[in-house]
Design a protein around this motif. Structure first.
Motif, mmCIF file in Angstrom:
data_model
loop_
_atom_site.group_PDB
_atom_site.id
_atom_site.type_symbol
_atom_site.label_atom_id
_atom_site.label_comp_id
_atom_site.label_asym_id
_atom_site.label_seq_id
_atom_site.Cartn_x
_atom_site.Cartn_y
_atom_site.Cartn_z
ATOM 1 N N LEU A 30 0.808 -1.219 0.000
ATOM 2 C CA LEU A 30 0.000 0.000 0.000
ATOM 3 C C LEU A 30 0.843 1.272 0.000
ATOM 4 C CD1 LEU A 30 -2.939 1.094 0.143
ATOM 5 C CD2 LEU A 30 -2.693 1.091 2.639
ATOM 6 N N ASN A 31 1.993 1.276 0.706
ATOM 7 C CA ASN A 31 2.704 2.543 0.898
ATOM 8 C C ASN A 31 3.895 2.745 -0.032
ATOM 9 O OD1 ASN A 31 4.717 0.965 2.033
ATOM 10 N ND2 ASN A 31 4.363 1.645 4.143
ATOM 11 N N GLY A 32 4.021 1.929 -1.084
ATOM 12 C CA GLY A 32 5.002 2.245 -2.113
ATOM 13 C C GLY A 32 6.260 1.412 -2.105
ATOM 14 N N PRO A 33 6.152 0.092 -2.309
ATOM 15 C CA PRO A 33 7.359 -0.738 -2.371
ATOM 16 C C PRO A 33 8.161 -0.451 -3.629
ATOM 17 C CG PRO A 33 5.455 -2.016 -3.058
ATOM 18 C CD PRO A 33 4.922 -0.697 -2.563
ATOM 19 N N THR A 34 9.448 -0.769 -3.591
ATOM 20 C CA THR A 34 10.281 -0.664 -4.785
ATOM 21 C C THR A 34 9.885 -1.765 -5.767
ATOM 22 O OG1 THR A 34 12.096 0.216 -3.461
ATOM 23 C CG2 THR A 34 12.643 -0.596 -5.659
ATOM 24 N N GLU A 35 9.757 -1.396 -7.033
ATOM 25 C CA GLU A 35 9.358 -2.337 -8.073
ATOM 26 C C GLU A 35 10.537 -2.571 -9.013
ATOM 27 O OE1 GLU A 35 5.960 -2.831 -11.579
ATOM 28 O OE2 GLU A 35 6.020 -1.024 -10.333
ATOM 29 N N PHE A 36 10.858 -3.836 -9.256
ATOM 30 C CA PHE A 36 12.002 -4.203 -10.085
ATOM 31 C C PHE A 36 11.561 -4.924 -11.353
ATOM 32 C CE2 PHE A 36 13.631 -4.208 -5.715
ATOM 33 C CZ PHE A 36 14.749 -3.403 -5.840
ATOM 34 N N LEU A 37 12.337 -4.751 -12.419
ATOM 35 C CA LEU A 37 12.284 -5.655 -13.556
ATOM 36 C C LEU A 37 13.296 -6.746 -13.251
ATOM 37 C CD1 LEU A 37 12.099 -3.290 -16.651
ATOM 38 C CD2 LEU A 37 10.249 -4.322 -15.345
ATOM 39 N N VAL A 38 12.797 -7.912 -12.884
ATOM 40 C CA VAL A 38 13.640 -8.975 -12.343
ATOM 41 C C VAL A 38 14.678 -9.408 -13.385
ATOM 42 C CG1 VAL A 38 13.679 -11.288 -11.355
ATOM 43 C CG2 VAL A 38 11.746 -9.759 -10.895
ATOM 44 N N GLY A 39 15.949 -9.362 -12.975
ATOM 45 C CA GLY A 39 17.034 -9.782 -13.848
ATOM 46 C C GLY A 39 17.506 -8.737 -14.834
ATOM 47 N N SER A 40 16.946 -7.517 -14.782
ATOM 48 C CA SER A 40 17.324 -6.487 -15.763
ATOM 49 C C SER A 40 18.740 -5.968 -15.564
ATOM 50 C CB SER A 40 16.333 -5.319 -15.743
ATOM 51 O OG SER A 40 16.257 -4.732 -14.454
ATOM 52 N N HIS A 41 19.355 -6.301 -14.414
ATOM 53 C CA HIS A 41 20.747 -5.895 -14.199
ATOM 54 C C HIS A 41 21.695 -6.656 -15.113
ATOM 55 C CE1 HIS A 41 20.241 -9.553 -11.949
ATOM 56 N NE2 HIS A 41 21.496 -9.589 -11.518
ATOM 57 N N ARG A 42 21.211 -7.714 -15.747
ATOM 58 C CA ARG A 42 22.025 -8.494 -16.683
ATOM 59 C C ARG A 42 21.482 -8.380 -18.118
ATOM 60 N NH1 ARG A 42 25.277 -8.083 -13.189
ATOM 61 N NH2 ARG A 42 25.864 -9.704 -11.684
ATOM 62 N N ARG A 43 20.665 -7.353 -18.385
ATOM 63 C CA ARG A 43 20.047 -7.193 -19.694
ATOM 64 C C ARG A 43 20.280 -5.798 -20.275
ATOM 65 N NH1 ARG A 43 15.838 -10.867 -20.757
ATOM 66 N NH2 ARG A 43 16.111 -12.718 -19.442
ATOM 67 N N LEU A 44 20.250 -5.712 -21.613
ATOM 68 C CA LEU A 44 20.199 -4.438 -22.306
ATOM 69 C C LEU A 44 18.771 -3.903 -22.238
ATOM 70 C CD1 LEU A 44 22.231 -5.343 -25.539
ATOM 71 C CD2 LEU A 44 23.093 -4.372 -23.399
#
Length: 278
Positions: free
Chosen positions: A204-218
């Protein structure tokens, strides 16, 4: 650009008021390192004990009051820069202070403020943050040597909007290439740690949202990646690779959701500037 719609909520439940010793946290360290490699983020459980949490929350009130006064009384400045190939516009505030030097606050989305410089008083400048033994041990594995640390505070007010997706690092390209090829060619050199201050981070209060595995992607490979919104209790911390594409979500609760951010980076990387900030 579209991403997979599936959203995964990740929450590691830790026993209340349990502060782990360094030796007892070694199994967790192996999990942390594995998750950082595969998904790009991990939760470090039970990082602070009850006394540290109490001191953190008390000292935050003075920092919050000072920041709110600056935003209310100082004129804002326009900030324009390119993020993921798109022009991004925001605002920031600068205020000199004879005792602690320049204070700089960046708007990081509507209702969201990055207390970037001049807010390291009390607990926020203590060894619990600046030289945390468990986080330092992780950095010794991840960055090996010649790394530094700095920290600030993100204030997310009730009603704040979703942040723009971004990486925390520069693309490391002189060709204005936002794809990330140069970034992927170098070893990991930057990690961010988010520490809840007064409230658990919830859906509800704004968690961080990730693109999973994008640290190894273009950037051109982001489409179809799973998204994860990560919830973290007070006393624990969220650690992630600076190369991962992510954003802070809006605060739909009726209370503030502040976090400390502690940045660890190789000394060769100059992180003491922000695009669009004079």
């Amino acid at each position: 650009r579209s991403f997979a719609r599936k959203v995964i909520f990740v929450q590691h439940h830790a026993p209340p008021c349990q502060h782990r010793s360094f030796s007892s946290s070694l199994p967790d360290m192996h999990r942390n390192l594995a998750e950082l490699e595969t998904q790009g983020f991990t939760i470090v459980n039970d990082l602070f004990g009850p006394q540290e949490i109490s001191l953190m929350q008390t000292d935050y009130q003075a920092i919050k009051s000072r920041a709110e006064n600056i935003v209310a009384s100082e004129p804002s400045r326009v900030r324009v820069w390119i993020e993921n190939g798109e022009e991004t516009t925001s605002r920031y505030w600068k205020c000199p202070n004879l005792d602690i030097g320049e204070q700089v606050i960046l708007q990081a989305g509507e209702g969201r403020y990055d207390l970037w410089k001049g807010f390291k008083s009390g607990f926020f400048g203590s060894e619990s943050i600046v030289r945390n033994a468990r986080l330092d041990a992780l950095m010794d594995q991840l960055l090996v040597r010649d790394w530094g640390q700095y920290n600030g505070v993100i204030m997310s007010r009730p009603g704040s909007c979703d942040q723009y997706f971004h990486r925390d690092t520069d693309q490391l390209s002189n060709k204005k290439d936002c794809g990330g090829a140069a970034l992927q060619a170098v070893d990991d050199f930057y990690f961010t740690c988010l520490i809840p201050i007064t409230a658990d981070v919830t859906p509800l209060n704004g968690p961080t949202e990730f693109l999973v595995g994008s640290h190894r992607r273009l950037c051109c490979e982001f489409e179809g990646l799973k998204r994860a919104e990560v919830c973290v209790p007070v006393g624990s911390a969220l650690l992630f690779n600076g190369k991962i594409n992510h954003r802070g979500n809006g605060n739909r609760s009726d209370s503030d959701r502040p976090v400390i951010y502690s940045v660890y980076h190789k000394l060769w990387y100059n992180d003491q500037f922000r695009k669009g900030v004079e």
